[in-house]
Design an enzyme around this catalytic site. Structure first.
Site, PDB file in Angstrom:
ATOM      1  N   ARG A   1     -22.858   5.890   0.121  1.00 23.09           N
ATOM      2  CA  ARG A   1     -24.202   5.008   0.584  1.00 23.09           C
ATOM      3  C   ARG A   1     -25.189   5.661  -1.036  1.00 23.09           C
ATOM      4  NH1 ARG A   1     -23.503   9.174   3.987  1.00 23.09           N
ATOM      5  NH2 ARG A   1     -25.392  10.594   3.218  1.00 23.09           N
ATOM      6  N   ASN A   2     -25.233   6.140  -1.661  1.00 25.51           N
ATOM      7  CA  ASN A   2     -25.685   6.780  -2.891  1.00 25.51           C
ATOM      8  C   ASN A   2     -24.835   7.028  -4.018  1.00 25.51           C
ATOM      9  OD1 ASN A   2     -28.269   7.817  -1.081  1.00 25.51           O
ATOM     10  ND2 ASN A   2     -27.300   9.319  -1.476  1.00 25.51           N
TER      11      ASN A   2
ATOM     12  N   ASP B   1     -26.513  14.899  -1.718  1.00 24.16           N
ATOM     13  CA  ASP B   1     -26.610  14.229  -1.380  1.00 24.16           C
ATOM     14  C   ASP B   1     -25.286  13.045  -1.449  1.00 24.16           C
ATOM     15  OD1 ASP B   1     -26.157  12.338   1.057  1.00 24.16           O
ATOM     16  OD2 ASP B   1     -28.511  11.995   0.321  1.00 24.16           O
TER      17      ASP B   1
ATOM     18  N   ASP C   1     -29.481   8.355  -6.503  1.00 25.20           N
ATOM     19  CA  ASP C   1     -30.268   9.316  -6.022  1.00 25.20           C
ATOM     20  C   ASP C   1     -29.745  11.132  -6.178  1.00 25.20           C
ATOM     21  OD1 ASP C   1     -31.930   7.699  -4.478  1.00 25.20           O
ATOM     22  OD2 ASP C   1     -31.158   6.806  -3.082  1.00 25.20           O
TER      23      ASP C   1
END
Ligand code: AMP
Length: 354
Positions: free
Chosen positions: A209-210, A205, A223
């Site tokens: 955003r990570n 992922d 993450d």
């Protein structure tokens, strides 16, 4: 041989690469080398000679390296008493719960992820967390400890002062962030991912955003591996394809088709992350649904070159989106390409390098 030197210019930190000649001199540009670092510094103190400013006072180094563990005890015993963690300030709420700035043992600043009950099976999580705990790299968010005996599960990690890269890019919207910094962000992420690649670990992922932003332009991948254990329910990003939910616009076509993830599907996502970096956090394929994107990619459509995006940067994005996973570059290659991005050009300004 090289190292980076940060220079503060009206509140913005720029990084210059000081390189060393085989025979021992130091230089920023091959046209002027110095036999010692103090000659180097005194030259750029007298004249900017292409730097953004003349060198002034040395910066005090306030940053302490992030520890890999909270204490010797958490090295192997990392289920900790939740009463030893104080939640101070809510930093954000993610799809699986909240993220808090916290203090462990009244001394160590940490980030605490509190998970919504039911967002994962504790046993699955513990199995994955065991591996995550052993992954250690300066460009990966370090997992410190967990509290899994009661709900909500806590995941305790390194704290990053500036939050997610996505918000960071969107907040400044290009006013302070220029190409040298964008390439540096990408190079730092590629460095963390090259480590995961060397450990045969898959992120699953990777997206702005990570990625988290710390002080002094430090970027770290967060993450990793969590996507495998979460029961995802954010329908905006994680759309339902078959029975699982995926961040479709970041996911490689073969991973969408077969649900088989690999380091090469992470490379595809890295290409999308480069798009986010260069567009200051725009949504990729904006206005298109996930299903439309899947169909277009099958017809060899790719995200077009953003208007401010240098051809050289866009070529790297396109390599990540090769339809054939084996043809995509390794993260190791991506890392050095981005580190050497400005190599052939002048080292001095952001604009000269596009
Ligand atoms: P997430 O649940 O991972 O999407 O996190 C939600 C928000 O909390 C992110 O967008 C960040 O702004 C913030 N956040 C997450 N992890 C950290 C961390 N380790 N340090 C600081 N802020 C964080």
């Amino acid at each position: 041989n090289l190292f980076w030197a940060p220079v503060l210019d009206e509140g913005v930190v720029k990084h210059y690469r000081i390189r060393q000649l085989d025979e021992g001199g130091f230089f920023l540009s091959r046209r002027r080398a110095f036999s010692t670092l103090s000659e180097f510094v005194s030259h750029y103190t007298r004249t900017s000679d292409g730097l953004c400013v003349k060198l002034g006072k040395p910066c005090l180094k306030v940053q302490v390296p992030a520890p890999f563990d909270l204490s010797y005890k958490t090295v192997d015993q990392w289920e900790i008493d939740r009463n030893s963690v104080q939640l101070l300030k809510r930093l954000g709420s993610g799809q699986f719960g909240e993220v808090w700035e916290g203090l462990w043992n009244n001394t160590t600043p940490v980030a605490v992820k509190t998970l919504k009950p039911g967002s994962m099976d504790p046993n699955d999580f513990l199995r994955e967390a065991q591996i995550m705990k052993s992954l250690r790299h300066p460009k990966l968010i370090q997992l410190y400890a967990v509290c899994t005996l009661e709900d909500p599960i806590y995941i305790i990690t390194e704290l990053m002062r500036h939050g997610s890269l996505q918000e960071y890019l969107q907040n400044d919207a290009g006013s302070k962030i220029h190409l040298t910094q964008q390439v540096d962000m990408a190079a730092q992420v590629a460095s963390g991912m090259a480590y995961l690649e060397s450990q045969n670990y898959i992120h699953r992922d990777l997206a702005a955003r990570n990625v988290l932003v710390g002080e002094h332009n430090i970027y770290k991948v967060a993450d990793f591996g969590l996507a495998r254990v979460f029961k995802v329910d954010n329908e905006d990003i994680y759309e339902s394809t078959h029975e699982i939910r995926l961040p479709v616009k970041w996911t490689a076509p073969e991973a969408i088709r077969t649900n088989k993830f690999s380091i090469k599907s992470d490379v595809w996502s890295f290409g999308i992350l480069l798009y986010e970096i260069i567009t200051y956090g725009e949504m990729p394929y904006s206005g298109k649904t996930g299903a439309e994107v899947i169909q277009l990619l099958g017809q060899n459509y790719r995200l077009p070159q953003p208007s401010n995006c240098p051809q050289k940067f866009y070529s790297i994005m396109l390599e990540c989106w090769n339809a054939e996973p084996k043809e995509r570059p390794t993260f190791e290659t991506l890392h050095w390409k981005l580190e050497d991005y400005f190599e052939a050009d002048s080292l001095y300004s952001d604009t000269n390098n596009s």
